[in-house]
Motif scaffolding. Structure first.
Motif, PDB file in Angstrom:
ATOM      1  N   VAL A 180      10.369  46.843  38.139  1.00  0.00           N
ATOM      2  CA  VAL A 180       9.620  45.822  38.557  1.00  0.00           C
ATOM      3  C   VAL A 180      10.097  45.314  40.014  1.00  0.00           C
ATOM      4  N   ALA A 181      11.424  45.235  39.929  1.00  0.00           N
ATOM      5  CA  ALA A 181      11.893  44.769  41.370  1.00  0.00           C
ATOM      6  C   ALA A 181      11.297  45.617  42.606  1.00  0.00           C
ATOM      7  N   ASN A 182      10.832  46.854  42.387  1.00  0.00           N
ATOM      8  CA  ASN A 182      10.839  47.770  43.542  1.00  0.00           C
ATOM      9  C   ASN A 182       9.293  48.179  43.579  1.00  0.00           C
ATOM     10  N   SER A 183       8.473  47.780  42.554  1.00  0.00           N
ATOM     11  CA  SER A 183       7.015  47.913  42.464  1.00  0.00           C
ATOM     12  C   SER A 183       6.383  47.131  43.567  1.00  0.00           C
ATOM     13  N   PRO A 184       5.382  47.900  44.212  1.00  0.00           N
ATOM     14  CA  PRO A 184       4.614  47.033  45.469  1.00  0.00           C
ATOM     15  C   PRO A 184       3.812  45.996  44.855  1.00  0.00           C
ATOM     16  N   ASP A 185       3.487  46.144  43.723  1.00  0.00           N
ATOM     17  CA  ASP A 185       2.447  44.668  43.051  1.00  0.00           C
ATOM     18  C   ASP A 185       3.473  44.298  41.837  1.00  0.00           C
ATOM     19  N   ASP A 206      13.469  37.183  31.245  1.00  0.00           N
ATOM     20  CA  ASP A 206      14.702  36.736  30.765  1.00  0.00           C
ATOM     21  C   ASP A 206      16.032  37.220  31.215  1.00  0.00           C
ATOM     22  N   HIS A 207      16.014  38.565  31.325  1.00  0.00           N
ATOM     23  CA  HIS A 207      16.971  39.227  31.835  1.00  0.00           C
ATOM     24  C   HIS A 207      17.503  39.073  33.183  1.00  0.00           C
ATOM     25  N   GLY A 208      16.536  38.896  34.023  1.00  0.00           N
ATOM     26  CA  GLY A 208      16.598  38.716  35.371  1.00  0.00           C
ATOM     27  C   GLY A 208      16.847  37.307  35.797  1.00  0.00           C
ATOM     28  N   TYR A 209      16.396  36.350  34.784  1.00  0.00           N
ATOM     29  CA  TYR A 209      16.709  34.885  35.106  1.00  0.00           C
ATOM     30  C   TYR A 209      17.974  34.257  34.527  1.00  0.00           C
ATOM     31  N   ALA A 220      13.212  32.229  43.622  1.00  0.00           N
ATOM     32  CA  ALA A 220      11.834  32.956  43.658  1.00  0.00           C
ATOM     33  C   ALA A 220      11.600  33.849  44.947  1.00  0.00           C
ATOM     34  N   LEU A 221      12.554  33.188  45.974  1.00  0.00           N
ATOM     35  CA  LEU A 221      12.278  33.959  47.222  1.00  0.00           C
ATOM     36  C   LEU A 221      13.157  35.354  47.369  1.00  0.00           C
ATOM     37  N   LEU A 238       9.584  39.542  40.194  1.00  0.00           N
ATOM     38  CA  LEU A 238      10.201  38.597  39.088  1.00  0.00           C
ATOM     39  C   LEU A 238       9.526  37.529  38.698  1.00  0.00           C
ATOM     40  N   TYR A 239       9.672  36.891  39.946  1.00  0.00           N
ATOM     41  CA  TYR A 239       8.935  35.386  39.687  1.00  0.00           C
ATOM     42  C   TYR A 239       7.584  35.235  39.631  1.00  0.00           C
ATOM     43  N   ARG A 240       6.813  36.116  39.904  1.00  0.00           N
ATOM     44  CA  ARG A 240       5.301  36.235  40.050  1.00  0.00           C
ATOM     45  C   ARG A 240       5.115  36.526  38.365  1.00  0.00           C
ATOM     46  N   LEU A 241       5.829  37.659  38.050  1.00  0.00           N
ATOM     47  CA  LEU A 241       5.818  38.129  36.693  1.00  0.00           C
ATOM     48  C   LEU A 241       6.168  36.839  35.805  1.00  0.00           C
ATOM     49  N   MET A 242       6.907  36.286  35.984  1.00  0.00           N
ATOM     50  CA  MET A 242       7.519  34.823  34.961  1.00  0.00           C
ATOM     51  C   MET A 242       6.418  34.020  34.969  1.00  0.00           C
ATOM     52  N   ASN A 243       5.513  33.880  35.960  1.00  0.00           N
ATOM     53  CA  ASN A 243       4.585  32.708  35.953  1.00  0.00           C
ATOM     54  C   ASN A 243       3.231  33.292  35.732  1.00  0.00           C
ATOM     55  N   SER A 244       3.151  34.707  35.579  1.00  0.00           N
ATOM     56  CA  SER A 244       1.606  35.282  35.460  1.00  0.00           C
ATOM     57  C   SER A 244       0.899  34.841  34.145  1.00  0.00           C
TER      58      SER A 244
END
Length: 253
Positions: free
Chosen positions: A16-21, A56-59, A90-91, A96-102
């Motif tokens: 997820v962290a390395n994915s372009p989108d 949850d793991h990343g946060y 977020a920055l 991960l942040y976009r995923l969290m609020n998707s």
């Protein structure tokens, strides 16, 4: 947590962290983790369950700092710091942040719910000190929606939202609505007086009363919630609390 589940989670978080989108497929996760699809679905149910676990793991590290901190004597400063650390997270973790609020996440991750509870608890402390204009629950919704909104813009459209002070400016603007002028400090209060002083003279004291009543109701409700009055029956306390909550959530006219 089993070693297989932990491996799947670590691999998914890295992808997820390395994915372009910011998106990953369950097939890619299974291949990178060296497991079959049944193992992934057995531990996480489906793709949404996997991504929710990744969030949850990343946060978790971010929440660990919030859980371990001792509340300061000034809840307003704690809330300023909380806003800034939220934006910084977020920055540092845009995907991960976009995923969290998707919107695709039908069930809010546990991390997001806990973050909201921590924010509300800090606002209740501010209310107990008479520094809050609104009910803590309403104030939490206002602050969280603004904080998430500006953070999403910064990570989703970095070439458009380039002002490094943007997050702090929005933070202070929202806090000026939520907190009393005295709580915001002399600099904010004096600046606000220069801009609104003439208008206050024209509107008169009767227009200030509703805001004052809301502030007092918020303060009293917080104190009643923290220390119930022994001279009230449970029914009377509940009724008084309902009245105070209604006043503290009153929509400005």
């Amino acid at each position: 947590m089993s070693s297989t589940k932990a491996r799947i989670l670590e691999v998914a978080a890295e992808l997820v962290a390395n994915s372009p989108d910011g998106d990953v497929s369950t097939r890619a996760v299974c291949e990178a983790a060296g497991v079959g699809a049944p193992a992934l679905y057995r531990h996480f149910g489906d793709k949404e369950g996997l991504l929710s676990a990744v969030v949850d793991h990343g946060y978790e590290k971010y929440l660990t700092t919030k859980r371990s901190r001792r509340p300061g004597t000034d809840p307003i400063q704690d809330l300023r710091d909380g806003w800034d650390t939220h934006t910084d997270f977020a920055l540092r973790n845009p995907n991960l942040y976009r995923l969290m609020n998707s919107p695709a996440m039908r069930t809010p991750p546990a991390a997001a719910l806990e973050s909201h509870r921590i924010l509300t608890a800090d606002l209740r402390r501010a209310a107990e000190q008479g520094k809050l204009r609104l009910a803590p629950e309403l104030a939490a919704q206002m602050i969280m929606s603004a904080n998430v909104g500006v953070s999403l813009m910064l990570v989703s459209r970095p070439t458009t939202f380039t002002d490094e002070t943007l997050s702090r400016r929005i933070r202070d603007a929202v806090h000026a609505v939520v907190f009393t002028p005295e709580a915001m400090g002399p600099e904010t209060t004096s600046a606000g007086d220069e801009e609104t002083g003439a208008e206050d003279e024209e509107t008169g004291a009767e227009d200030v009363l509703p805001a004052t009543a809301t502030h007092l109701a918020t303060h009293l409700a917080a104190l009643l919630r923290r220390t119930p009055r022994p001279d009230f029956t449970p029914g009377e306390s509940a009724l008084l609390g309902e009245w105070l909550d209604r006043l503290s959530n009153k929509t400005p006219e």
